[in-house]
Design an enzyme around this catalytic site. Structure first.
Site, PDB file in Angstrom:
ATOM      1  N   ASP A 135       3.203   5.279  -1.503  1.00 31.91           N
ATOM      2  CA  ASP A 135       2.693   4.554  -0.344  1.00 31.91           C
ATOM      3  C   ASP A 135       1.859   5.551   0.475  1.00 31.91           C
ATOM      4  O   ASP A 135       1.777   6.748   0.161  1.00 31.91           O
ATOM      5  CB  ASP A 135       3.824   3.931   0.476  1.00 31.91           C
ATOM      6  CG  ASP A 135       3.312   2.743   1.310  1.00 31.91           C
ATOM      7  OD1 ASP A 135       2.089   2.659   1.555  1.00 31.91           O
ATOM      8  OD2 ASP A 135       4.135   1.907   1.734  1.00 31.91           O
TER       9      ASP A 135
HETATM   10  C1  NOJ Z   1       1.200   1.212   3.885  1.00 35.10           C
HETATM   11  C2  NOJ Z   1       1.959  -0.012   3.492  1.00 35.10           C
HETATM   12  O1  NOJ Z   1       3.347   0.272   3.518  1.00 35.10           O
HETATM   13  C3  NOJ Z   1       1.605  -0.552   2.130  1.00 35.10           C
HETATM   14  O2  NOJ Z   1       2.220  -1.801   1.971  1.00 35.10           O
HETATM   15  C4  NOJ Z   1       0.126  -0.655   1.957  1.00 35.10           C
HETATM   16  O3  NOJ Z   1      -0.165  -1.154   0.687  1.00 35.10           O
HETATM   17  C5  NOJ Z   1      -0.485   0.722   2.157  1.00 35.10           C
HETATM   18  N1  NOJ Z   1      -0.201   1.170   3.501  1.00 35.10           N
HETATM   19  C6  NOJ Z   1      -1.991   0.725   1.930  1.00 35.10           C
HETATM   20  O4  NOJ Z   1      -2.637   0.062   2.934  1.00 35.10           O
END
Ligand code: NOJ
Length: 765
Positions: free
Chosen positions: A287
């Site tokens: 993530d």
């Molecule tokens: C953080 C989020 O937790 C995730 O769901 C998302 O895909 C990523 N950022 C990218 O934007």
């Protein structure tokens, strides 16, 4: 749903069914990648496992990628996300293809979560449709729109099981239940990926957030998780596995720890479970900066944690650039070998190959035409089916056409707030329909006023982009609303949450109406007029007072582009509401966590008395249970039957449903099973099937279910999945509480030994 039906077959028989063509394809891909990798430097390989972000407006963390263009030209980047225009994507792809030494194309990612340009209801809302075919169609349409503007890869579906409405990200989920969540996960993967990943109208799915992200302590985002393996296997892992079995091409690791090791560096999770046990052969991605955040978790320097994550099975690093920045150090210190990097690099190259990017790096950048018009009607269908009618006293709804309506509330004339979280590409917000304009189609006798600000809490207002000063004097707002109510037949109060009150980093300790809105509602109720509360919300809210005092409550969630029309269609009876809750609504925050599949404990809460599990200051049941939702019709359930059929090795159950009203209805018939006696403790009931049926006025139908015996099983403390013989409760009804039940004894000769349906292959931790 043809594809869905095939999933089970395909995953079971994939080895047998692999034809000569598939094998040749696989061999061609392998030799192409062998050849390419033989030419790559180790820096270029480290580049392929590096994902960077582009547009600052869409940051979801504190860090931002820098020097992106030059790194791409040097072949040091594998993928970019948050590039919002097709022109930018073409320019960036050109840099990779024409300027970098080997011309390896980039993969473009984006959070296409509930639509791209056309925004559907938020995922929690969509799950309330219980309509897998609809959900698959929305994912397929999102892929069509997004891929036409160069998106190869979506960070969706989010399949985390969620049981704490304080967590803002419940909005992005499919709710609390593993069975329903698994079916929705499959539908979304199939919708996004279509028949083949190299089809320019499809995009690769990324299942997230692996794993247990929805179980953060106290509903706080990014917080720690502590859970038994047993519960993980039984309740939290199934949707991820279902998505993997459906062929998802990638998996995103979560921020939280799993048994003391953050998911992003958790070898047991990313390799032993995901690959060895489940057979996942796509790639994993972290993530946003979750690799770098391992240092905040206290696991070491960026070099150490990046190496550790890679060795644990993490292939691509989102934003931290940990291996790239520390390559020499990692190699010198023996933290990593080239072979470690090769494994991850190969998986990224395979994904690009499968997406058709080597054959044509501009495959999704050719401006493919999209018929948006047809997606507008899909958005309307989705919004209508997601709305849940929570209360309807003395049939105040549906309203008469041309009723004299006072439309009140800070959310009654907004288009943008109806989009909810993750709607950054919604170019069509301008084409969105507010509730006011939806209602104007049905009545010209409309008095409209805001009545209150969304919140008068200055700290919260800042976080959610509300300017309290601009809202006006609270007392005059309320008196204006009260006069409007007095002049009308009925009050429609559109209240709840704006788009920023749920979603990422939007945990809340108070999930009732904001006090400013509640004051308004109390004043409206005091006029003695019927008040219909239309809720916009990204999470279950606490609504005890509202449930007691409003004549009707319509939960519209964040209904998306066509939300205003859908709400009006429900209010005026053009559409008979059919949505059913997929998350329990607590009476108050103190009841959390509360979900329908709780265990009874040794001191069951029903009937509640002293020395039983529960609270002495509040009823034990929720305000609205899982599966609950009303319509404008009356559907009776009768003649429920259930038996174990040894020939098909399944539980056969049926019920007669009769529409006793004069209005056609779509009913979601739900089947629950409880294991009455077992060698471990089991939930009182678990959803094991559901069917949506249409009933004409007066029509009766017998609805059948067949639940394979494997569904009756559970994971033992030793993590063996077994089915035990004995007595089971089978219940069928319109929600998880109002069920007709019958007892079934499962006992046949073959089953006298426990059946191992899936065996845990690896030593946990
Ligand atoms: C953080 C989020 O937790 C995730 O769901 C998302 O895909 C990523 N950022 C990218 O934007």
């Amino acid at each position: 749903m043809r594809k869905l039906a095939l999933i089970a077959l395909l995953s079971a028989a994939s080895f047998i069914l692999l034809g000569a063509d598939d094998r040749n394809c696989g061999q061609q891909m392998d030799s192409f990648i062998d050849d390419l990798m033989s030419k790559m430097t180790i820096e270029e390989k480290a580049g392929q496992i590096t994902l960077v972000t582009y547009d600052r407006r869409f940051m979801t963390g504190e860090a931002q990628s820098a020097g992106v263009a030059s790194k791409i030209a040097e072949g040091k980047i594998g993928g970019v996300f948050n590039v919002m225009t097709i022109e930018d994507k073409i320019d960036i792809q050109k840099l990779a293809v024409e300027k970098s030494r080997l011309g390896i194309p980039l993969i473009f990612g984006l959070d296409v979560v509930h639509g791209y340009r056309t925004i559907w209801p938020i995922p929690l809302a969509l799950s309330c449709s219980w309509d897998l075919d609809l959900i698959e169609r929305t994912a397929c349409a999102a892929a069509d729109e997004a891929s036409s503007e160069g998106v190869d890869w979506t960070f969706s579906p989010m399949v985390d099981i969620v049981r704490d409405p304080r967590w803002g990200r419940v909005a992005e989920s499919s709710g609390e239940d593993p069975y329903l969540g698994s079916r929705i996960a499959e539908a979304m993967v199939c919708g996004y990926q279509g028949e083949s990943l190299d089809d320019p109208q499809s995009m690769m799915a990324c299942v997230k957030h692996f794993a247990l992200y929805g179980a953060g302590e106290g509903g706080r985002d990014y917080d720690m998780v502590d859970m038994s393996l047993n519960r993980m296997y039984q309740e939290y892992l199934p949707p991820y596995k279902a998505a993997v079995d459906a062929g998802a091409g990638s998996v995103m690791s979560s921020f939280n720890d799993v048994n003391g090791v953050p998911a992003t560096a958790n070898k047991w999770l990313l390799t032993d479970v995901l690959r060895a046990e489940w057979g996942f052969d796509g790639f994993t991605v972290s993530d946003y900066t979750s690799v770098g955040e391992l240092t905040e978790h206290g696991l070491g320097t960026l070099a150490e944690v990046s190496a550790r994550a890679l060795k644990a099975g993490l292939d691509m690093d989102m934003v931290s650039e940990g291996v790239l920045k520390n390559l020499d150090y990692c190699l010198e210190k023996g933290l990593l070998t080239e072979a470690d990097i090769d494994v991850a690099c190969r998986r990224i190259l395979e994904a690009k190959y499968k997406l058709g990017l080597f054959e044509n790096p501009y495959l999704r950048l050719g401006g493919q035409p999209v018929d948006r018009e047809k997606y507008r009607s899909l958005a309307l269908e989705a919004a209508r089916k997601s709305i849940v009618l929570l209360k309807n006293d003395h049939n105040v709804l549906p309203l008469e056409k041309d009723a004299k309506v006072a439309l009140i509330g800070p959310l009654s004339d907004t288009r943008w707030e109806l989009m909810g979280t993750w709607a950054g590409a919604a170019a069509m917000a301008d084409e969105g329909v507010s509730i006011k304009s939806g209602i104007s189609r049905y009545t010209s006798s409309l008095i409209h006023t805001a009545g209150a600000p969304i919140t008068d809490n200055p700290g919260l207002a800042r976080m959610i982009g509300v300017n309290i000063e601009r809202s006006g004097d609270p007392d005059s707002l309320i008196s204006e609303a009260v006069s409007a109510a007095r002049e009308s037949d009925v009050v429609i109060a559109v209240l709840g949450e704006n788009a920023k009150m749920s979603g990422e980093s939007s945990s809340m300790t108070w999930i009732g109406l904001q006090p400013a809105q509640r004051r308004l509602l109390e004043a409206l109720v005091a006029t003695g007029k019927d008040v219909v509360l239309v809720l916009l919300n990204g999470r279950p809210m606490t609504l005890e007072w509202e449930n007691e005092h409003c004549a009707a409550i319509v939960d519209a969630w964040a209904p998306g582009l066509q939300g205003g029309n859908a709400v009006a269609d429900v209010l005026f009876g053009e559409y008979n509401p059919s949505g059913r809750l997929t998350m329990t609504f607590p009476r108050n925050v103190g009841q959390i966590p509360i979900y329908y599949s709780m265990k009874s404990t040794g001191r069951p809460h029903i009937p509640f008395r002293k020395y039983r599990t529960g609270y002495i200051d509040c009823p034990q049941d929720p305000l609205y249970p899982f599966g609950y939702g009303l319509s404008y019709s009356q559907v009776d359930y009768s003649d429920m039957k259930a038996e174990y059929d040894p020939v098909s090795r399944s539980v056969k159950a049926s019920v007669k449903v009769t529409n006793t009203s004069a209005r056609a209805v779509e009913e979601t018939v739900q089947l629950y099973i409880g294991d009455a006696t077992a060698s471990v403790t089991r939930p009182e009931k678990e959803l094991k099937g559901f069917r949506k049926v249409k009933l004409a006025p007066g029509e009766s139908l017998v609805v059948d279910f067949s639940v394979p015996v494997s569904e009756l099983g559970f994971w033992t403390p030793e993590l063996e999945y077994i089915v035990e013989t004995g007595e089971f409760m089978v219940g069928i009804g319109p929600d998880s509480e109002r069920i007709l039940s019958s007892s079934v004894v499962y006992e046949d000769v073959q089953a006298l030994e426990a059946i191992p349906v899936g065996l845990f292959l690896c030593t946990p931790y």
